[in-house]
Structures are given as C-alpha cells and as structure tokens.
Design an enzyme around this catalytic site. Structure first.
Site, PDB file in Angstrom:
ATOM      1  N   LEU A 362       0.820  -1.216   0.000  1.00 32.74           N
ATOM      2  CA  LEU A 362       0.000   0.000   0.000  1.00 32.74           C
ATOM      3  C   LEU A 362       0.851   1.261   0.000  1.00 32.74           C
ATOM      4  O   LEU A 362       0.430   2.301  -0.501  1.00 32.74           O
ATOM      5  CB  LEU A 362      -0.928   0.015   1.221  1.00 32.74           C
ATOM      6  CG  LEU A 362      -2.012  -1.061   1.263  1.00 32.74           C
ATOM      7  CD1 LEU A 362      -2.777  -0.980   2.582  1.00 32.74           C
ATOM      8  CD2 LEU A 362      -2.973  -0.913   0.095  1.00 32.74           C
ATOM      9  N   GLY A 363       2.029   1.197   0.624  1.00 34.36           N
ATOM     10  CA  GLY A 363       2.862   2.392   0.695  1.00 34.36           C
ATOM     11  C   GLY A 363       4.136   2.130   1.462  1.00 34.36           C
ATOM     12  O   GLY A 363       4.290   1.101   2.136  1.00 34.36           O
ATOM     13  N   GLY A 366       8.717   6.257   6.463  1.00 34.85           N
ATOM     14  CA  GLY A 366       9.996   6.314   7.153  1.00 34.85           C
ATOM     15  C   GLY A 366      10.230   5.144   8.080  1.00 34.85           C
ATOM     16  O   GLY A 366      11.369   4.793   8.377  1.00 34.85           O
ATOM     17  N   PHE A 367       9.154   4.508   8.565  1.00 34.59           N
ATOM     18  CA  PHE A 367       9.303   3.402   9.506  1.00 34.59           C
ATOM     19  C   PHE A 367       9.201   2.043   8.841  1.00 34.59           C
ATOM     20  O   PHE A 367       9.481   1.037   9.456  1.00 34.59           O
ATOM     21  CB  PHE A 367       8.239   3.498  10.603  1.00 34.59           C
ATOM     22  CG  PHE A 367       8.613   4.452  11.699  1.00 34.59           C
ATOM     23  CD1 PHE A 367       9.491   4.070  12.698  1.00 34.59           C
ATOM     24  CD2 PHE A 367       8.092   5.722  11.724  1.00 34.59           C
ATOM     25  CE1 PHE A 367       9.838   4.936  13.711  1.00 34.59           C
ATOM     26  CE2 PHE A 367       8.427   6.604  12.741  1.00 34.59           C
ATOM     27  CZ  PHE A 367       9.300   6.210  13.726  1.00 34.59           C
ATOM     28  N   GLY A 368       8.741   1.957   7.634  1.00 33.21           N
ATOM     29  CA  GLY A 368       8.627   0.658   6.984  1.00 33.21           C
ATOM     30  C   GLY A 368       7.528   0.641   5.943  1.00 33.21           C
ATOM     31  O   GLY A 368       6.992   1.675   5.541  1.00 33.21           O
ATOM     32  N   ARG A 369       7.183  -0.576   5.522  1.00 32.81           N
ATOM     33  CA  ARG A 369       6.203  -0.774   4.460  1.00 32.81           C
ATOM     34  C   ARG A 369       4.858  -1.187   5.033  1.00 32.81           C
ATOM     35  O   ARG A 369       4.800  -1.825   6.085  1.00 32.81           O
ATOM     36  CB  ARG A 369       6.702  -1.834   3.473  1.00 32.81           C
ATOM     37  CG  ARG A 369       7.994  -1.437   2.775  1.00 32.81           C
ATOM     38  CD  ARG A 369       8.578  -2.595   1.971  1.00 32.81           C
ATOM     39  NE  ARG A 369       9.800  -2.177   1.289  1.00 32.81           N
ATOM     40  CZ  ARG A 369       9.836  -1.791   0.021  1.00 32.81           C
ATOM     41  NH1 ARG A 369       8.723  -1.810  -0.708  1.00 32.81           N
ATOM     42  NH2 ARG A 369      10.961  -1.402  -0.531  1.00 32.81           N
ATOM     43  N   VAL A 370       3.802  -0.858   4.294  1.00 35.30           N
ATOM     44  CA  VAL A 370       2.441  -1.192   4.709  1.00 35.30           C
ATOM     45  C   VAL A 370       1.821  -2.072   3.634  1.00 35.30           C
ATOM     46  O   VAL A 370       1.880  -1.739   2.442  1.00 35.30           O
ATOM     47  CB  VAL A 370       1.575   0.071   4.916  1.00 35.30           C
ATOM     48  CG1 VAL A 370       0.203  -0.313   5.438  1.00 35.30           C
ATOM     49  CG2 VAL A 370       2.253   1.039   5.868  1.00 35.30           C
ATOM     50  N   LYS A 385       1.601  -3.123   8.961  1.00 32.93           N
ATOM     51  CA  LYS A 385       2.789  -2.279   8.859  1.00 32.93           C
ATOM     52  C   LYS A 385       3.982  -3.019   9.447  1.00 32.93           C
ATOM     53  O   LYS A 385       3.955  -3.481  10.583  1.00 32.93           O
ATOM     54  CB  LYS A 385       2.571  -0.954   9.593  1.00 32.93           C
ATOM     55  CG  LYS A 385       3.783  -0.041   9.596  1.00 32.93           C
ATOM     56  CD  LYS A 385       3.405   1.367  10.001  1.00 32.93           C
ATOM     57  CE  LYS A 385       2.553   2.014   8.946  1.00 32.93           C
ATOM     58  NZ  LYS A 385       2.309   3.449   9.238  1.00 32.93           N
ATOM     59  N   ASP A 481       1.480  13.713  15.233  1.00 28.08           N
ATOM     60  CA  ASP A 481       1.805  13.766  13.800  1.00 28.08           C
ATOM     61  C   ASP A 481       0.533  13.862  12.963  1.00 28.08           C
ATOM     62  O   ASP A 481       0.265  13.020  12.116  1.00 28.08           O
ATOM     63  CB  ASP A 481       2.628  12.554  13.383  1.00 28.08           C
ATOM     64  CG  ASP A 481       3.444  12.821  12.128  1.00 28.08           C
ATOM     65  OD1 ASP A 481       3.601  13.998  11.767  1.00 28.08           O
ATOM     66  OD2 ASP A 481       3.902  11.860  11.499  1.00 28.08           O
TER      67      ASP A 481
END
Length: 682
Positions: A362-363, A366-370, A385, A481
């Site tokens: 999906l995207g 900065g913290f990883g992939r979803v 995630k 955020d």
C-alpha cells in the site's frame, strides 16, 4: 352430565396448575436444560440457537449481548427487629450455570461474560468492550446497584485486573472486590487446578449467597466434575445494601474484534433459600465446533514395518516441520502473556498478505512498508505495517501502549487491532481503509478533487477524534503527527485519524542526552521545536495547518520560489489581511464551495496555528466553532511566522509564550514521522 363433570375437573386441574406455576415463578426457582423453550429477555447479539444453546455473542460482530430471566425476582424481605419497626434483608439464593467461551482462532480472545443481578433488564446504556455490557465510563457508581460475577479473559489495568484469565466478584463497579485466577480446588487432595476460561470447553459455575452469614461464594469446575467443597472466591457482602426489592438475573457478554469469540450458556438454574436445581449434562445442547478440524484418521492407520521409503518420508516430514517452524518463527517473551489477546500469529499475517507480496504493498514510509491483507479466519481486511526494531529498551512499554491504543473506539479513528513480533521486526495490524490516505486526493493529479462538503466533513471528523483523544478517553492521548497523509478515508469517504505509536518506539531507542522532536516539518509548533515536549496544544497547531492544507489544496511548505507562498500559514494570513482570504481556497473547486464555511475554516486554521500556544483554542472550542455554537475571535493581532523569527533573532524569545503545564496522566503516542529533529541535550 359426565361430559360436564369431566370439563369441570379439567378446569379445576387447569386452575390448580396455574397456581403452581405462579407460585414457582413468585418463589423464583427455575431450571433451564437448554433454552429452546425458555422465554428469556434478549438484546444485542444474544440469540437462542435451534438446539437450545444460548449464544450471547457471535464471531461476526463486535458488540454486546444480554439475556435475562423474563420476570424480576423478590430479593429483599422484611424482617421485624422490634414490635414497632422492621428492616429489609437480602434473601439467600443459589444459582449454577454451564458456560463456554469458544474461538475459531486459537489464542485470540476478547473480554468475557458475567452473571449479573441488576434492577433492570435494559442495559442499553452500558458500553461494550472492556465494560462487558455491564457499565460505562459514567455510571459505575454505587447509585447504580449491580452485582456481577465476571469470567474475564482480558487484563485491564484500569480495572486492576490480576491477569487475563480470572474470576471476580463485582459490586457497582468493574473493579472486582475479590478476584482469583480461574481454577478449582480438588476434592481429593485440595490442590489447586488451573482452568483456561477460553479453552472451548464447557465449565460450570456456582454462585451461593448466605444471607445469615452475609457471604457470597463462587465456585468453578469443569463439566461433570462434582462441585468442589472449597469455593474459588468467598467474600463477605451485605447484599441488602446492594439489592432493591425486585432484581433481574441474567448474563452479559461483550466481544471486541469481529471473529473473536462465542460466549455461550448451555444450562442455568436458580433458587432462593436452598441449592439451585442440579443440571443434567446429558440434556444440555452441544457446542458448535469453532477450533481446528479434528486430526485426520489416516494417521491412525496401522502402518506396515519400516521400509526405506518410510524412513525417507519421516525425514522429509521432519525437515518440512523444522523449515516451516523457522519460516514462521516469532519472538515471544513471558511478559507478553498479558497482551496475548492483542497478538497476532506471524503465520496468519504472512498468509493474509500473500507472503507480503509486492502487489499488496500500500505504501512505504519512514518506519517501513504497509501491506494490505485479508485474515480469512475473520473475513477481515487489514493493513499490516512492518517496522524494524533493534532495541529492547522500552519495547515492553511500547507494546503496552499499542495494546492501550487498541482500546480506543471512535468513528473517526482508524483502529489499531494488535501486533506481532518476529526477529528484528514489529508488525502492527490496523483496520483497512478502502480509499487510502487523504493526501493523495489533495496533492496528486490522478485522483479526483474532493468536493467541498467532503472536505468539511473530513475536517470536522478529525476534530471530533482529537477531542476524544484529548478530553474524552480515560487518558490524555497526544497524537503528535497530524497531517493529511495520516488521515485515512473509509468506503464512505469519512476521515479516520490513524498511525498511532510509531514515534514513541523511536523515542525508546534514542540516547538519553538527546532531545528528540518527532513530527513533520510545516506542522511543528515553535514551542515543540524549542522544548521537544508535546502537549495537546501542539496537536491543535498541527490540526490548524491541516485545516488550511485541506481547504487550500496546498502543502504546508511549498516549493514555490515566491517567498509569500513558502509557508502556507503566512500566505493565508496575508490574504486575510488584504480582505481576499477566499482566494486561497483550492482552485480545483472552481468556486464551488460554501463561502461561509470557507471563511470559517480558513480563520479557524489560522487561529489553531497561532505561534503563541496560549492563544490557541482547545479541541472542545474548535468543535464549538465548527458547529457554529460560538464565533471565532478577531485575528487582527495575529503575527506571522516571519515576524516571530525576526523577533527571536533580535533577542525577544520570551514573546513566544511557553506551552502550559499538562496533566501528568498523559499517554504520548504518534504516527509515522516524515522528519525527526535531534538536538544535543542542553
């Protein structure tokens, strides 16, 4: 004449039977060997299956279920103290029931069920989830008389639960007066035998109240094990101070994530002033099978003597088993037992995402992939995630926060369902949102422009969720955020604020001499950059920038060479001062917007993003402005960021007021951050 005599006898017999039934109902003794013919009062998810099984919750919904004996029972009797006065006294009573908590997904559980005595059978105002359909956040006081015996499979720190598998006695509150781990004392040697409440196996509970001794005993045992002589719980309680004259008896249960549990009652009996009628186990309905399928009978076939081919097959099976276990190996420590219900198996997440296939991506942040996934056991779409983590420092506290955030329930929050740990990886499982993130509709050309009513509804929804986080939940939750990419859109294009928790994990791995500011440039309040301390008012600042971003269709910091358009807030402020504030509305709307609402949002965005923290409104005030219950104050004294920066350079730091002190009971969590600012500790 004979026929008339027979008719008279039948009528007399009928009257006699009616009197006995009325007497039995008034006396309050009943026994249900299954509930096929019972006239229970049901609500919520509660239903009676064709075989007579009382199902309080199912595996398809997340809600509550109640089932009550249809008529109230007389729990108080008058007793004479002198010749001129009398007082009321609670009656002795005894009840027993057989229950089962079953899940189609082993290891995932949700809350539990409770036997309840209440002054009403209408508990529609009670909350589900952690409140088990009994109470809610405002009515758990002594003025609401309620007695419950809870069979709880969730550890909730707020209710001082001892573990995630316990039995408790509750009076007017979900903080148990006494609780113990589920189990029983053997009649043979007195040894304590553990029981797991959500084992899919039926168990029997006895609740006995002795009015003379003013003592209530609760006993638990597996089905067909004789009633233990020593109760699991024994508590001195004067129920005459709890009961009213007439009370209803029944059951309440609550489920969480759809697919969690069946909460079932197989049989039930009740009596005043004596032991409850015994239940006949052979007459009780059967439980539906929800667990894994029975082992194949092929394994029971007697094999011929060992051969070379058999040895090869055994070695291949062992190799496959070890390879499979290593492939899906997880990191699991003892302290995670209390979070068990919120932990997903890596194997299930792997299969749900088709092995974290690229076509399900999906995207990337900065913290990883979803990844998009489908948990087939629940028929539930999720977003998974994958986050890298190398530090053990603070990880336990972070997981506790993840589980705590998972209890947040608001229509404009994207729900965090749970987590999994594997090697150096943390996997967070969220609700899946069909229409993705809001920023794609604001800043990409391949998405249709959002209509004005959709934009206004999204802003109002996010404001409502922040009010819930800041003021209406049990703790103050600071998101840290807020931005368009962290607002997700469901199938109805409603905004859901998401991405909690990840910056908190980053906090845990930073060195102690570093001031760590997490957020996204353009959304950071000045006092947050200077102090590194997030407060509800720093969330309000980011929300103000978010309002302007949605209304104008521009990013907070633009790449334009025109200095007046570099900072979105200053650009909108300049148009406000020039009397042309509506000129900043997203040009893709081509003037098709409500001018009154447009003026309201743009002024509110400027007010919320005011440089001085003390001048910003609370989220409750923001909702009053959006609902037009109050008018927005004058913005003539608003000072631009450029002016603030100049005053700081000239030595007037004190002009920017410090943020107000915050409540000590604050849970600071955040979402995926686009930028982190690290300053050496001073």
């Amino acid at each position: 004449s004979q026929s008339l005599l027979a008719l008279g006898l039948l009528l007399l017999l009928s009257l006699s039977l009616d009197g006995e039934v009325a007497l039995a109902a008034e006396d309050g003794e009943f026994a249900y060997q299954g509930f096929a013919t019972a006239n229970l009062t049901l609500d919520g998810l509660a239903t009676v299956m064709p075989n007579g099984l009382l199902l309080l919750t199912d595996t398809e919904s997340s809600n509550t279920g109640h089932a009550f004996h249809p008529a109230p029972l007389q729990f108080l009797l008058e007793s004479s103290t002198t010749t001129t006065s009398s007082t009321t006294m609670a009656r002795s009573f005894s009840t027993t029931f057989v229950f089962a908590i079953s899940s189609r997904y082993d290891g995932l559980t949700s809350y539990g069920l409770a036997f309840v005595v209440a002054p009403t059978s209408n508990l529609s105002t009670a909350n589900g989830g952690r409140y088990m359909g009994l109470l809610n956040a405002t009515n758990g006081t002594a003025s609401h008389r309620i007695l419950a015996v809870e069979l709880d499979t969730i550890m909730d720190v707020a209710f001082r639960d001892i573990d995630s598998n316990h039995v408790g006695i509750d009076v007017n509150s979900l903080v148990s007066r006494q609780a113990k781990p589920a189990g029983y004392y053997s009649n043979e040697n007195g040894a304590f035998q553990d029981l797991r409440l959500n084992s899919r196996k039926p168990m029997q509970v006895w609740v006995d109240y002795d009015a003379q001794a003013r003592r209530i005993n609760v006993t638990l045992a597996p089905v067909q094990v004789p009633k233990p002589r020593n109760p699991l719980l024994s508590e001195v309680i004067d129920l005459s101070t709890v009961m009213v004259d007439e009370m209803y008896v029944g059951f309440s249960a609550s489920s969480g994530t759809p697919g969690d549990n069946h909460h079932s009652v197989l049989g039930w009996s009740f009596s005043f002033d004596g032991p409850a009628p015994a239940l006949d186990f052979f007459k009780l309905p059967a439980l539906p099978r929800l667990g894994p399928k029975p082992r194949s009978k092929i394994l029971d076939v007697v094999l011929p003597p060992a051969t070379v081919s058999l040895v090869i097959a055994v070695l291949a099976a062992v190799f496959f088993f070890l390879w499979h276990r290593r492939r899906f190996a997880e990191v699991r420590e003892d302290w995670e037992d209390e979070f068990g219900p919120h932990r997903f198996a890596y194997k299930d997440l792997f299969h749900a995402t088709e092995g974290f296939s690229g076509r399900n991506l999906l995207g990337v942040g900065g913290f990883g992939r979803v990844y998009r996934g489908l948990l087939s056991a629940f028929n539930l779409e999720v977003a998974v995630k994958r986050v890298s983590h190398d530090s053990k420092q603070g990880l336990r506290e972070f997981i506790a926060e993840v589980v705590s955030i998972g209890r947040l329930q608001h229509r404009n929050l994207a729900r965090l369902l749970g987590y999994c740990r594997r090697k150096g990886e943390l996997l967070l499982v969220y609700e899946y949102m069909e229409n993705g993130s809001l920023d794609k509709y604001l800043h990409t050309q391949n998405k249709p422009a959002l209509h004005w009513p959709e934009r206004f509804r999204i802003i109002k929804g996010v404001a409502s969720s922040l009010l819930y986080l800041h003021e209406e939940w049990e703790q103050i939750v600071i998101h840290r955020d807020i931005k368009a990419s962290n607002v997700l859109l469901d199938s109805q294009m409603n905004g859901r604020l998401g991405d909690f928790g990840l910056a908190r994990l980053y906090d845990h791995v930073t060195v102690s001499k570093t001031t760590h500011v997490v957020g996204t440039m353009g959304y950071l309040a000045l006092e947050l950059i200077r102090t590194g301390k997030a407060t509800p008012l720093t969330d309000v600042f980011a929300f103000g920038v978010f309002i302007l971003e949605v209304a104008c269709g521009r990013r907070p910091i633009n790449s334009s060479k025109d200095i007046t358009e570099l900072v979105l807030v200053d650009w909108v402020l300049e148009h406000h001062r020039n009397g042309s504030i509506l000129d900043v509305v997203d040009p893709r709307l081509m003037g098709n917007f409500n001018t009154e609402e447009g003026t309201l949002l743009l002024k509110l965005g400027l007010l919320c993003s005011y440089p001085s923290a003390n001048a910003r409104p609370s989220m409750r005030k923001v909702m009053q402005y959006l609902n037009r219950d109050q008018s927005i104050p004058d913005l003539s004294a608003y000072m631009s960021y450029n002016r603030i920066a100049m005053m700081q350079n000239e030595g007037f730091d004190s002009y920017v007021m410090s943020y107000p002190s915050s409540n000590t009971n604050i849970c600071v969590v955040s979402g995926e951050s686009s930028v982190s600012i690290l300053e050496e500790g001073r």
